[in-house]
Design a protein around this motif. Structure first.
Motif, PDB file in Angstrom:
ATOM      1  N   TRP A  23       0.827  -1.204   0.000  1.00 39.93           N
ATOM      2  CA  TRP A  23       0.000   0.000   0.000  1.00 39.93           C
ATOM      3  C   TRP A  23       0.861   1.253   0.000  1.00 39.93           C
ATOM      4  CZ3 TRP A  23      -4.101  -1.388   4.327  1.00 39.93           C
ATOM      5  CH2 TRP A  23      -4.814  -2.509   3.902  1.00 39.93           C
ATOM      6  N   ALA A  24       1.911   1.233   0.838  1.00 45.58           N
ATOM      7  CA  ALA A  24       2.796   2.395   0.898  1.00 45.58           C
ATOM      8  C   ALA A  24       3.440   2.643  -0.459  1.00 45.58           C
ATOM      9  CB  ALA A  24       3.857   2.187   1.977  1.00 45.58           C
ATOM     10  N   GLY A  25       3.880   1.575  -1.123  1.00 42.41           N
ATOM     11  CA  GLY A  25       4.494   1.729  -2.431  1.00 42.41           C
ATOM     12  C   GLY A  25       3.542   2.329  -3.444  1.00 42.41           C
ATOM     13  N   GLU A  26       2.285   1.905  -3.412  1.00 37.98           N
ATOM     14  CA  GLU A  26       1.291   2.447  -4.335  1.00 37.98           C
ATOM     15  C   GLU A  26       1.050   3.933  -4.104  1.00 37.98           C
ATOM     16  OE1 GLU A  26      -2.105   0.068  -3.589  1.00 37.98           O
ATOM     17  OE2 GLU A  26      -1.217  -1.775  -4.388  1.00 37.98           O
ATOM     18  N   LEU A  27       1.237   4.375  -2.866  1.00 36.36           N
ATOM     19  CA  LEU A  27       0.976   5.773  -2.511  1.00 36.36           C
ATOM     20  C   LEU A  27       2.237   6.628  -2.502  1.00 36.36           C
ATOM     21  CD1 LEU A  27      -1.458   4.924   0.398  1.00 36.36           C
ATOM     22  CD2 LEU A  27      -2.095   6.120  -1.708  1.00 36.36           C
ATOM     23  N   GLY A  28       3.364   6.041  -2.874  1.00 34.29           N
ATOM     24  CA  GLY A  28       4.625   6.779  -2.858  1.00 34.29           C
ATOM     25  C   GLY A  28       5.064   7.142  -1.461  1.00 34.29           C
TER      26      GLY A  28
END
Length: 225
Positions: A23-28
């Motif tokens: 999730w963090a990766g998807e949100l930068g």
């Protein structure tokens, strides 16, 4: 430079680290944890500040039981900000906790800044050990987590509520490894010095009903000492 940090609030969030990383990766965003996981929020704030971040936006996510309230995200961030030596970045904190992936964009969009006037980490109410008759220690180590201790913890909490057991009766605590790992999920009841193994959710409810509510240890799940 502006950066985002997704903050896992509960022990369950540590258990679901892989989901939160995705999730963090998807949100930068980067990922940090408020408790029982690394990097800690304080360590991640230090890393980002040292790398030149000028604005850091925090959004907390809570996926499990016994998570601290949203105010703790502000408390911990404000404590770090006050203690920070050298240049301090601006810190924005989401106004509420996300409980699903879909809520995270709105959480990052609705924020309030840290001012340094937030409550500290100590208050008179937290000066003494809370009164309780029994303490339930629920193992959240790697084996117990893999074998379902999240559901064990949930069953203990909900079972205690259904049995009318309050804070004066029980202190429910997540722990690291309690041993013996082969009997996972493991929990113990103190000061009774009783240890239980293979405590899946159904077993946890029996233990709450018979032992925690009525004081009768459940021999079917009790571990020899």
């Amino acid at each position: 430079m502006s950066v985002r940090v997704l903050v896992g609030m509960s022990v369950t969030d540590v258990d679901r680290r892989q989901d939160l990383h995705a999730w963090a990766g998807e949100l930068g965003a980067s990922l940090a944890f408020l408790q029982m996981g690394g990097p800690s929020l304080s360590a991640e704030l230090t890393r980002l500040a040292d790398s030149g971040a000028e604005t850091i936006t925090l959004a907390g996510v809570s996926l499990g039981p016994l998570a601290p309230g949203h105010s703790w995200l502000r408390r911990i961030a404000a404590h770090w900000w006050r203690e920070r030596s050298g240049k301090r970045p601006e810190i924005q904190v989401a106004t509420g906790l996300a409980t699903t992936r879909a809520e995270l964009p709105d959480a990052f969009a609705e924020t309030r800044p840290i001012t340094g006037t937030e409550p500290g980490l100590t208050t008179p109410a937290w000066e003494r050990v809370p009164g309780h008759v029994r303490q339930v220690l629920i193992c959240r180590g790697p084996r117990c987590t893999a074998k379902g201790s999240e559901e064990t913890a949930r069953a203990v909490i909900l079972g205690a509520m259904e049995a009318g057991l309050g804070d004066d009766d029980l202190l429910i605590t997540h722990t690291g490894c309690l041993f013996p790992c082969n009997q996972a999920p493991v929990l113990s009841v103190q000061p009774d010095d009783v240890w239980y193994g293979n405590v899946e959710a159904a077993a946890a409810r029996v233990i709450v009903r018979d032992h925690l509510a009525d004081g009768r240890p459940v021999e079917a799940y009790r571990l020899p000492r």
